[in-house]
Structure formats: structure tokens, C-alpha cells
Write an enzyme that holds these catalytic residues in place. Structure first.
Site, PDB file in Angstrom:
ATOM      1  CB  CYS A  94      39.590  33.899  52.354  1.00 45.07           C
ATOM      2  SG  CYS A  94      38.933  35.101  53.484  1.00 45.07           S
ATOM      3  CB  CYS A 142      40.858  35.054  56.041  1.00 49.14           C
ATOM      4  SG  CYS A 142      39.199  34.851  55.185  1.00 49.14           S
ATOM      5  CG  ASP A 143      44.520  33.802  54.417  1.00 52.48           C
ATOM      6  OD1 ASP A 143      44.412  33.727  55.949  1.00 52.48           O
ATOM      7  OD2 ASP A 143      44.003  33.093  53.710  1.00 52.48           O
TER       8      ASP A 143
END
Ligand code: NAP
Length: 309
Positions: free
Chosen positions: A131, A134-135
Site C-alpha cells: 500500500c 499507507c507507507d
């Protein structure tokens, strides 16, 4: 005893909740391991009708939830561990607690597919991620070369997002043509920071000995030539696997694990309905998931009405 228990809290689950709440069925939504589903890991959703400027994925699903809760839907956070569908009422176990339900709507969605490499497994969360939104902004990825693998809309979206942080983004795809929609493919291939690596697969993530990602070994499938791409991160975006394992043996599904409805949203078990990505390997859009969520709620409502006649 619940009249309607909804497994999953993505677009399908919350739409099913909205419709069954408005039918006075006070649905209970079981959030699953990823409350809000995969949409919460997306940045901007540009193709959900009604939002001409686009809307953040997390914001969209929060609105779904608020709207369903306004009419009486309830949510329980936790993961359904087992489902006994051989008896009535149905029994669900959620984090050790038992829930009885007259009808169930399975809207459990899908999870990210992994490459299946040992090194990928060992370096997960140490530079290997599923993701980008997300990261991607983590300091370890800033101004570093990065690798995305996949050729669909997700891979393009991840690659485009990562151009904000990485020095260069290699897009490794096993064919020489993207599967992504035209608009996404064009945006991706015209970006000067994105370098496609065609006809290639990742064979190893380096470096397990250093306990962090330093590069990715890729093999060209046409020439068998291997090369190492220096990279601080590997972002895997190669599709999804339906979250249906707990229904194996009870609910009819295809060889990939996608639930096969018998008619409409009804499954082979009377009283159990299905909606969203766990039954859809073709369209897999937020709007189609929402549509089947609506249909499943209407089917569940009719089933309960017919039983109580
Ligand atoms: P997808 O469309 O199924 O694409 C998966 C990609 O991964 C394909 O290019 C596939 O290669 C590749 N792949 C699969 N298994 C692989 C393996 N073992 N090794 C290497 N490569 C592998 O999945 P997705 O991109 O996640 O999209 C899913 C759905 O969500 C689609 O309907 C998409 O349109 C939608 N979506 C839309 C947006 C948007 O509109 N902004 C964003 C994200 C997702 P092949 O092409 O060779 O099969």
C-alpha cells in the site's frame, strides 16, 4: 439475535447496512481486520459518481458509515473467525464472541495478492509493502529509487503516488502492455519519473541479510536476463484474493475463492447473501460494490419478510 449481520465494512457492507437500516432491520456491521476495506488505502477516488472533483477514499467510506449509522446501523470492530451456516440461526464467532443472526450478508472484500517469494515475506514491512498510500511517505523511501510491480490500475496509482517521494519509480510488469484503464496508463507512462520495466518479473527482494530492502532482482521473461534494480522499497500491486476462506465448504465458490451467487445476491445457503469484491473478479469498483450491497440488503429484507409471513 440479529436480523441482519453484515460481514465487512467496505462500500458493499456499508451500503447493505444503509438499506437494511432504512428497512428497520437494525443491521450489525462486523468491521473485519481492515475497517472501511481497501478503499481506505486509496488516495483520491475520481470515479465514484457524485464527486466531480474526486474524493479521498477514507473520507468516502467515513461518509458511507455515517449515513448508515444515521438510520440505525451498528458496528462491531473485530474479525469474524468462523461461521456456522449449517444451523439456524447462523452462528458467527467474532474475536471469541458468538453472534446469532437470521440472515448474513457476506461483504468481506479482498486482500492484496503477494508475489509468493520467501524474501518478500521476510522483508514485509521492512521495505516491502502492499500500500503506497499507507507507507509511501515513510522517510526510508524519500529521494530513493523505488520499485512497483504490477500492470493494473492499482500499480499505476501506486507508481504515480510514489513519484512524490522517490527519485525514480521502476514499474515492473510481466507483459509489455498495461492492464490499467487508458487514462491511468497514459498518465503513468508519460510521467518522467516512472520507468517501465517490461516483460519482467521479480525473482528476489534484496537484501534479507541486511534486514531491509536495498534492491530487487528482476528477470526478463523474453531474454531470461536478470538485472538488479537498486531500490529502497518494493510496492506490490498485483491484484487481490477474495476474503472467503472461512466460508470454504459451506458456500459455493470458484477455484479462485470468489463466491458464486445462486441467483441475484443469494448464495447456495438460504438466508446468506453476498455483495462486493468477494464475489466479483470482473468489475471490482467502489460503485459496483455499493450496488450489490444495496441488492443484497433488499434480498435479505425480502427473505425475512417471506419467512415471517
Ligand atoms: P488487476 O487489474 O487484476 O491487475 C493486476 C496486475 O498484476 C495485472 O497487470 C497482472 O498482470 C499483474 N499480476 C497478477 N499476478 C501477478 C504475479 N503473480 N506476478 C506479477 N504480476 C502479476 O488488479 P488491480 O490493479 O488491483 O485492480 C483491481 C480492480 O480495481 C480493477 O478493476 C481496477 O480497474 C480497479 N481499480 C481502479 C482504480 C482507479 O480507477 N483509479 C484504482 C485501483 C484499482 P497481467 O496484466 O499480465 O494479468
Amino acid at each position: 439475535m440479529e436480523k441482519v449481520a453484515i460481514i465487512g465494512s467496505g462500500c458493499a457492507g456499508w451500503t447493505a447496512a444503509l438499506y437494511s437500516a432504512r428497512a428497520n432491520l437494525k443491521p450489525l456491521v462486523l468491521s473485519g481486520a481492515q475497517p472501511g476495506g481497501l478503499l481506505t488505502t486509496t488516495t483520491i477516488v475520481e470515479n465514484y459518481p457524485g464527486f466531480p472533483e474526486g474524493i479521498d477514499g477514507y473520507e468516502l467510506i467515513t461518509r458511507f458509515q455515517k449515513q448508515a449509522e444515521r438510520f440505525g446501523a451498528r458496528v462491531k470492530f473485530g474479525q469474524v473467525e468462523s461461521a456456522d451456516l449449517c444451523r439456524e440461526p447462523f452462528l458467527l464467532t467474532v474475536d471469541g464472541e458468538t453472534i446469532q443472526a437470521e440472515t448474513i450478508i457476506i461483504a468481506s472484500g479482498a486482500s492484496h495478492r503477494h508475489l509468493g517469494l520467501q524474501s518478500e515475506n521476510k522483508l514485509e514491512n521492512k521495505g516491502v509493502t502492499y500500500c503506497a498510500t499507507c507507507d509511501g511517505a515513510l522517510p526510508i523511501f524519500r529521494n530513493q529509487p523505488l520499485v512497483v510491480v504490477g500492470g493494473g490500475d492499482s500499480a499505476c496509482e501506486e507508481a504515480l503516488y510514489l513519484t512524490r517521494f522517490g527519485s525514480v519509480v521502476h514499474l515492473v510488469h510481466r507483459r509489455d502492455q498495461l492492464r490499467a484503464s487508458k487514462i491511468m496508463a497514459e498518465r503513468t507512462l508519460s510521467h518522467d519519473k516512472i520507468k517501465p520495466v517490461w516483460n519482467s518479473v521479480v525473482t528476489e527482494v534484496l537484501d534479507v541479510h541486511q534486514d531491509k530492502v536495498t534492491g530487487v532482482r528482476v528477470k526478463n521473461l523474453k531474454t531470461d536476463v536478470e538485472q538488479v534494480l537498486d531500490s529502497a522499497g518494493l510496492f506490490v500491486a498485483i491484484g487481490h484474493i477474495p476474503n472467503t476462506q472461512i466460508f470454504c465448504g459451506a458456500i459455493d465458490m470458484d477455484e479462485m475463492g470468489y463466491i458464486i451467487p445462486k441467483h441475484g445476491t443469494a448464495t447456495n445457503v438460504p438466508g446468506v447473501f453476498v455483495a462486493g469484491d468477494c464475489a466479483d473478479h470482473v468489475y471490482r469498483q467502489a460503485v459496483t460494490a455499493a450496488g450489490t450491497g444495496c441488492a443484497a440488503a433488499m434480498d435479505a429484507e425480502r427473505y425475512l419478510a417471506a419467512r415471517n409471513e
